[in-house]
Design a protein around this motif. Structure first.
Motif, PDB file in Angstrom:
ATOM      1  N   ASP A 134       0.989  -1.367  -0.049  1.00 44.80           N
ATOM      2  CA  ASP A 134      -0.046  -0.084  -0.041  1.00 44.80           C
ATOM      3  C   ASP A 134       0.744   1.691  -0.227  1.00 44.80           C
ATOM      4  O   ASP A 134       1.413   1.621   0.917  1.00 44.80           O
ATOM      5  CB  ASP A 134      -0.568   0.382   1.169  1.00 44.80           C
ATOM      6  CG  ASP A 134      -1.976   0.559   1.111  1.00 44.80           C
ATOM      7  OD1 ASP A 134      -2.194   2.169   0.631  1.00 44.80           O
ATOM      8  OD2 ASP A 134      -3.572   0.853   1.743  1.00 44.80           O
ATOM      9  N   PHE A 137       1.423   3.666   3.005  1.00 42.67           N
ATOM     10  CA  PHE A 137       2.098   3.324   4.249  1.00 42.67           C
ATOM     11  C   PHE A 137       3.875   2.941   3.630  1.00 42.67           C
ATOM     12  O   PHE A 137       4.445   1.919   4.875  1.00 42.67           O
ATOM     13  CB  PHE A 137       1.694   1.523   5.084  1.00 42.67           C
ATOM     14  CG  PHE A 137       0.120   2.620   5.426  1.00 42.67           C
ATOM     15  CD1 PHE A 137       0.119   2.387   7.028  1.00 42.67           C
ATOM     16  CD2 PHE A 137      -1.075   2.358   4.961  1.00 42.67           C
ATOM     17  CE1 PHE A 137      -1.358   3.462   7.213  1.00 42.67           C
ATOM     18  CE2 PHE A 137      -1.819   2.390   5.419  1.00 42.67           C
ATOM     19  CZ  PHE A 137      -2.472   2.721   6.137  1.00 42.67           C
ATOM     20  N   GLY A 168      -5.090  -6.516   4.474  1.00 39.11           N
ATOM     21  CA  GLY A 168      -3.684  -6.043   3.741  1.00 39.11           C
ATOM     22  C   GLY A 168      -2.846  -5.388   5.731  1.00 39.11           C
ATOM     23  O   GLY A 168      -1.781  -5.729   5.122  1.00 39.11           O
ATOM     24  N   ARG A 169      -3.662  -5.989   6.455  1.00 37.18           N
ATOM     25  CA  ARG A 169      -2.928  -6.498   7.658  1.00 37.18           C
ATOM     26  C   ARG A 169      -1.304  -8.091   7.532  1.00 37.18           C
ATOM     27  O   ARG A 169      -2.374  -8.794   7.021  1.00 37.18           O
ATOM     28  CB  ARG A 169      -3.119  -6.324   8.951  1.00 37.18           C
ATOM     29  CG  ARG A 169      -3.994  -4.843   9.540  1.00 37.18           C
ATOM     30  CD  ARG A 169      -4.740  -4.831  10.577  1.00 37.18           C
ATOM     31  NE  ARG A 169      -5.395  -4.291  10.588  1.00 37.18           N
ATOM     32  CZ  ARG A 169      -4.750  -2.550  11.786  1.00 37.18           C
ATOM     33  NH1 ARG A 169      -3.185  -2.956  12.395  1.00 37.18           N
ATOM     34  NH2 ARG A 169      -5.215  -1.309  11.706  1.00 37.18           N
ATOM     35  N   TRP A 195       3.408  -3.150   8.801  1.00 38.53           N
ATOM     36  CA  TRP A 195       3.289  -3.025   7.812  1.00 38.53           C
ATOM     37  C   TRP A 195       2.111  -3.340   6.908  1.00 38.53           C
ATOM     38  O   TRP A 195       1.405  -3.745   7.332  1.00 38.53           O
ATOM     39  CB  TRP A 195       4.023  -4.425   7.191  1.00 38.53           C
ATOM     40  CG  TRP A 195       5.593  -3.973   7.090  1.00 38.53           C
ATOM     41  CD1 TRP A 195       6.370  -3.297   7.667  1.00 38.53           C
ATOM     42  CD2 TRP A 195       6.326  -4.829   6.239  1.00 38.53           C
ATOM     43  NE1 TRP A 195       7.346  -3.471   7.403  1.00 38.53           N
ATOM     44  CE2 TRP A 195       7.835  -4.666   6.266  1.00 38.53           C
ATOM     45  CE3 TRP A 195       6.419  -5.943   5.840  1.00 38.53           C
ATOM     46  CZ2 TRP A 195       9.219  -5.522   6.357  1.00 38.53           C
ATOM     47  CZ3 TRP A 195       7.096  -6.986   5.293  1.00 38.53           C
ATOM     48  CH2 TRP A 195       8.953  -6.868   5.475  1.00 38.53           C
ATOM     49  N   ARG A 196       1.524  -2.381   5.444  1.00 39.46           N
ATOM     50  CA  ARG A 196       0.375  -2.677   4.696  1.00 39.46           C
ATOM     51  C   ARG A 196       0.085  -3.179   3.930  1.00 39.46           C
ATOM     52  O   ARG A 196       1.341  -2.550   3.044  1.00 39.46           O
ATOM     53  CB  ARG A 196      -0.614  -1.945   5.648  1.00 39.46           C
ATOM     54  CG  ARG A 196      -0.561  -1.183   6.716  1.00 39.46           C
ATOM     55  CD  ARG A 196      -1.763  -1.864   7.360  1.00 39.46           C
ATOM     56  NE  ARG A 196      -2.074  -1.186   8.670  1.00 39.46           N
ATOM     57  CZ  ARG A 196      -1.212  -1.970   9.643  1.00 39.46           C
ATOM     58  NH1 ARG A 196      -0.291  -2.564   9.612  1.00 39.46           N
ATOM     59  NH2 ARG A 196      -1.971  -1.392  11.059  1.00 39.46           N
TER      60      ARG A 196
END
Length: 221
Positions: A134, A137, A168-169, A195-196
Motif C-alpha cells: 500500500d 504506508f 491488508g495487515r 506494514w500494510r
C-alpha cells in the motif's frame, strides 16, 4: 626265307564281329529290362486328401455396460506466495519500493469432471491478483536500525515471509534468512505492527496470501 613285315592281313575276323554283336545285344537288353524300374521310381506318389470339419467360433462374451460416474476434484484455495524486494535502505531514510506489477498465475484448473458420460461444465476460477504494498504506508516499511548493530558498524540483510490477511495487515511472519537475530527482530516487529498491503483478490474478493520480502540495512557515512 624272311617274312614281309609290311604285309597286312585283309578282311574282318569272324570272331571279333561276333563278340561285338554280343556285347551290343547285352547292353540293349539291360536297358530294356531296367526301364520299368526307373520309371517306377520317378513316378509321383498319389496324393490322398480328406475333409476336416471346422467348428463354428464361440459366440462373443457380452461385456458389462459401463456405469456413468463423475469425480470432481475441488481446487484447494491456499494462500499464494509472491516475492517482493525492498531496495537498499539505511537507518535514516525511508525505503525505496520498486513498482509491483500485477500478478497473474494463469487460469486455474477448476473442477475436473471425470466419467464416461457428459459431466457438468464448470467455468474456471477468476485470475488471482497478488497482494501489493500500500503506497500510503510505504514509509512504514523501514525498520529501526538495531542500536547494537549500529555500534558494531555492521550491515545486514533480512528475508522475511509474511501472511497478508484480507484487511491488508500482516497476520504472521516467518524468518527465511537474516544476518543476525537483532536484524530479524527489528524486521519482524515492524512487519507485524506497521506494514500494510493491498490484499490479494480473486474476482474482486479479497483472499489471504503469502509474500516474501527482502530488507537491506545499510550504514551511511
Amino acid at each position: 626265307m624272311y617274312a614281309d613285315r609290311y604285309a597286312r592281313s585283309g578282311g574282318i575276323q569272324p570272331g571279333s564281329l561276333a563278340i561285338a554283336l554280343g556285347l551290343n545285344a547285352a547292353v540293349v537288353a539291360a536297358l530294356v529290362l531296367s526301364s520299368p524300374a526307373v520309371q517306377e521310381k520317378l513316378r509321383d506318389p498319389v496324393l490322398t486328401t480328406r475333409n476336416i470339419p471346422i467348428e463354428d467360433p464361440p459366440p462373443p462374451i457380452p461385456q458389462p455396460k459401463p456405469q456413468p460416474h463423475q469425480k470432481a476434484i475441488l481446487q484447494q484455495r491456499q494462500p499464494i506466495e509472491t516475492v517482493d524486494r525492498i531496495v537498499k535502505t539505511d537507518a535514516g531514510d525511508g525505503p525505496i519500493l520498486p513498482p509491483t506489477p500485477p500478478f497473474d498465475p494463469g487460469p486455474p484448473s477448476g473442477l475436473d469432471g471425470v466419467g464416461t458420460g457428459p459431466g457438468p461444465i464448470t467455468p474456471p476460477l477468476p485470475a488471482l491478483i497478488a497482494a501489493s504494498v500500500d503506497p500510503r504506508f510505504a514509509a512504514d516499511f523501514q525498520p529501526d536500525y538495531p542500536a547494537a548493530e549500529r555500534r558494531l558498524e555492521r550491515e545486514g540483510v533480512v528475508k522475511i515471509r509474511v501472511l497478508i490477511g484480507v484487511d491488508g495487515r500482516v497476520k504472521a511472519a516467518q524468518q527465511i534468512a537474516a544476518t543476525s537475530d537483532a536484524f530479524w527482530r527489528a524486521a519482524e516487529r515492524q512487519a507485524l505492527s506497521r506494514w500494510r498491503f493491498k490484499p490479494a483478490t480473486r474476482g474482486g474478493v479479497a483472499e489471504e496470501s503469502w509474500r516474501t520480502m527482502s530488507l537491506t540495512f545499510v550504514l551511511r557515512d
